[in-house]
Structure formats: C-alpha cells, structure tokens
Design an enzyme around this catalytic site. Sequence first.
Site, PDB file in Angstrom:
ATOM      1  CB  SER A   1      -0.717  -0.676  -5.361  1.00  0.00           C
ATOM      2  OG  SER A   1      -1.932  -0.832  -4.713  1.00  0.00           O
TER       3      SER A   1
ATOM      4  CG  ASP B   1      -3.185   6.095  -2.399  1.00  0.00           C
ATOM      5  OD1 ASP B   1      -4.191   5.357  -2.464  1.00  0.00           O
ATOM      6  OD2 ASP B   1      -2.127   5.858  -3.013  1.00  0.00           O
TER       7      ASP B   1
ATOM      8  CG  HIS C   1      -3.892   3.639  -5.848  1.00  0.00           C
ATOM      9  ND1 HIS C   1      -3.402   3.526  -4.560  1.00  0.00           N
ATOM     10  CD2 HIS C   1      -3.700   2.419  -6.422  1.00  0.00           C
ATOM     11  CE1 HIS C   1      -2.947   2.300  -4.373  1.00  0.00           C
ATOM     12  NE2 HIS C   1      -3.098   1.606  -5.485  1.00  0.00           N
TER      13      HIS C   1
END
Length: 519
Positions: free
Chosen positions: A232, A458, A488
């Site tokens: 991320s 995502d 995610h």
Amino acid sequence: MPNTARLRAVALTASAIATGLLLSAVVADGRSDSASDADLADQKLSWTACPAPSQAEGGGSAPSPLPDGDPWQCATMKAPRDWDDPEGDTIGLALIRARTSGDASRRIGSLVFNFGGPGGSGVTTLPAFGPDYEKLRTRYDLVSFDPRGVGRSAPVLCLDDKQLDTYFQQDATPDDAAERTELVDNTKKFNGACEKNSRQILPHVATTDAARDMDLMRQVFGDDKLYYFGISYGTELGGVYAHLFPEKVGRAVFDAVVDPTQTAEEGSLAQAKGFQLALDNFAEDCVSQVEDCPVGDSAQDVKNRIARLLRDLDRRPIPGISPRELTQTAATSGIAQALYSKDFWEYLTEGLVQAYDGDGRVLMALSDALNGRNENGEYSNLAAANVAINCADDKPRYDTAYVERKLPEFRKASPLFGDYLAWGMLSCTDWPVAGAAAHPDVSAPGAPPILVIGNTGDPATPYEGAGRMADALGKGVGVELTYRGQGHGAYDSKNKCVQDAVHGYLLDGRTPAAGTVCS
C-alpha cells in the site's frame, strides 16, 4: 473519514475487524549520497522482549511467539530528527524483528516491511501477519518499524480521545453553508491541535525522511542492500527509497501499489472509482449466492438500499456503540473499511442487516477500525500521523469553493463515496507545514528489478497504479505482475500463483516475467 484527503491504504487483519489503515501523494525531489551520520550508522541496537503496544500503537498485548516458539524482539534506533542537520537532535524509531528460522549460512539479510497508511504501526502489524510470512523467514530476519511520527517513533499527537469521538461523528459531507462552516472549523481545530502538541516533529515526517531512516536501518543491520516488502503506502515509500538510493536496493516487492503519477486530488478521485467498483462487486457477489441476499433483491437494489440508509442517517442517526450514535459519516467509513478485503464482506452484510433494523453497532465497529479506535475507547495516533505525513508530502491545498466545483465529477465516479472523498481534500487546508511536491519521484535508474503487484479489484490502490509505478521506476526496474482478485493487496489473499512468484523472487532471486497474470 473527515480529516483525510483519501482513505488510508493500509493492510489490516480480519481479527482487527472482528474485534472492532489514505494514500500520501508526494515527496520532494533530490537524491542523497549518504543516508546518515557515521556515528548513527555505527550504533549498536539492544534487542529485548517486546513490550505491550503503546496507546499510540493501538494498545493490546505483547506479541505472541512465532509458530515455532521463537520470540519477537524489539529495539529503538536513533535517527536525526532533521535529516538536513544529521548531527543535531535525534529521535528514537521503534523496531521489531523475528530472527530467521533457517540455516544461518543461507540467510540473505533483513527483510524490512512497511504495511502502509501512512500512519500504520509496523511494530504491531508485523506480528499480526507473522504466520503469513513464515516461508520468507527461512532466509530473512523479518523486520518492521514505526515510521517517524507513528506509534512509538516520536508520535504526532493532536486531539484527545474524547475530542476524537466528537470529531469522527461530524458531518463529513456537508449539504449547506452551516455544515460547510462546521467542517472547515473542525478541520482547523484538528490541525491546530497537531501544531500545538507536535510542533517539533511535524516538519520532519515526510516520506523522504522515512526513506532516509530505512537506509540508516540498512547500515545499522549490517546489510549491503535493503531487502524490502512494501504494501500500500509502503510501495510509495519503497519507490522513494529506490529513487534516493538506487544502488542500495536489494530484492524489493511492492504490493497494492500507489500510483506515483497522481496528485492528491487525482488519487482521491481514483479511490472513489475504486471503492465504487468494490461496492459493485460486493453487491453482485451477495445476490449471486445460493440463498437470498439479505440486503437486496438485485445488485442495484443492494446499492439503492445502502444509499437510502445513508440519507436516513444524515437526518436521524441510530444507536451505535453506546453512548455514540451511528451517523452518516461513521456508516460510510464503516462500509469503506469492509471493502478492503473480501474476507470482511460478511461483516458488511451483517452490519447492513442490523442497521436496517436500527442497530448500528457493527458498522460503527468497522468505522472505529478505520479510525484507529480500540474497544476501550482509546485511539492510536493513526489518524494524526496519516494527516501529518500526507500534508508534509502533498503540495496542493484545496478550499471549499474548489471542492464544490469538483463534486459533480466525484459523484459521477461514485454516488456513494464521491462526496465523502471530495470533502476529504480539505484535510491539509491551513496545515502549518508546507507540502513538498505534486507527486513523488520514484525514478530509479540503475536499480535492480523490483516486483510490482497490482490487484484488479483493489479499492484503495486501484489496479492502474501498478503499471504506472512500474513505468515510473524505469525500464528494466519495475516488473509488473497482475492478480485478478478482490480486496486490498495480493500476497495475503493466499493466491498460490502470487505467493510462488514472491517466494521465488525474494528467496531465490528468480524475477517473474513482466506481465505475468495470476487468477
């Protein structure tokens, strides 16, 4: 969340939801020839048993031993508070590690993890995911850290717990002038509290600062190269590190990839589309089950009922986790939290069913998880650090007139999340520290191949960002792999194709072919 320009891009565990992490966009340009003052590079770390997490880290118990009984170890590393003055005052950076479980002769080095946020505590997150990385521990020490401004590492502190309860109950999608004024005033109050309580650290929490901290870690660990697993926002941090220190990059994996080409506004708009796609997929999945979907008769009906619920909550909140009520804002953030992983969709279904019956506890628990609130009513400093890092990085500053002009575009991208993400762009307005740039420079000529993994479903870091990161890193550096999945990130989906590619690369140096697709 009303105080952030974008929903956080941070890895979370299902257990965190059951017990009930906004992308930063920019960093300054410029390379560095040296990561640290020589004395700091030579420091010796004192590794001891890990304490229970601090409140700023989220609280809870000390980490349990690894599956083979090995303990987690913690230490504090000194780093310059101001990297422009490396011989000046220092701060302590909290570290955690698990020593390699394999033959010492086959040990490669330390594999450093950053799980995203920005603002997530690596010291608490790595043990939560520890069993998932046992394969990697056969050749690496697993290491993570609280980045500067986070957890135990000179944490940014703003409002207290009671004030945060009120802050997160406010209307984050104003409908009239009075509500707009209230939102702006509350944002100023939050930002002013950050300046008052954290004045010394606020100018020094940019992503470039954290990247320099990682190179200091590399030296202190005695590694010639930095071996890295960024998830991320951690992919942006890794990209900035590669730009600053291309010759020091070892094997690196970027999973759930931030688009480094976007401004804060473009990133917020992309997230609106991403979370809308995830909501569409949730609705389609629910009505495709053998049994009737309890939250709608068709995919469109599911979304219509959710929209109606949010409109009703805007007028009349329902009981949440006593004494708090479930507001429109809390419900929206709770829904967003559940869309981070397909494993959480069952909680979203349960929360919606209960909310339709006037019980907002599950959706509020999901909202609390997004905002860093534990069941004791204590907040980590996740939200404070998230804003501080984003605003140190992001150069643009937006006002209410600008947001109002952009609302139609955001609503087109997502009828449910558009207003929520558009108004979130006010978070850095009146921030006491200027932002660095429009977007990060991650170009890394001369760096070795970096594995870049994008997930087509995502919501927080939309899939297109992976290709743009691979391109921005440079020819021969970014190697893109696609995972056709939901949620995610990709590695923690347990998809065998993805994990085999990561293991082959990190453990044996086998770079997968660019364009590889896993389903």
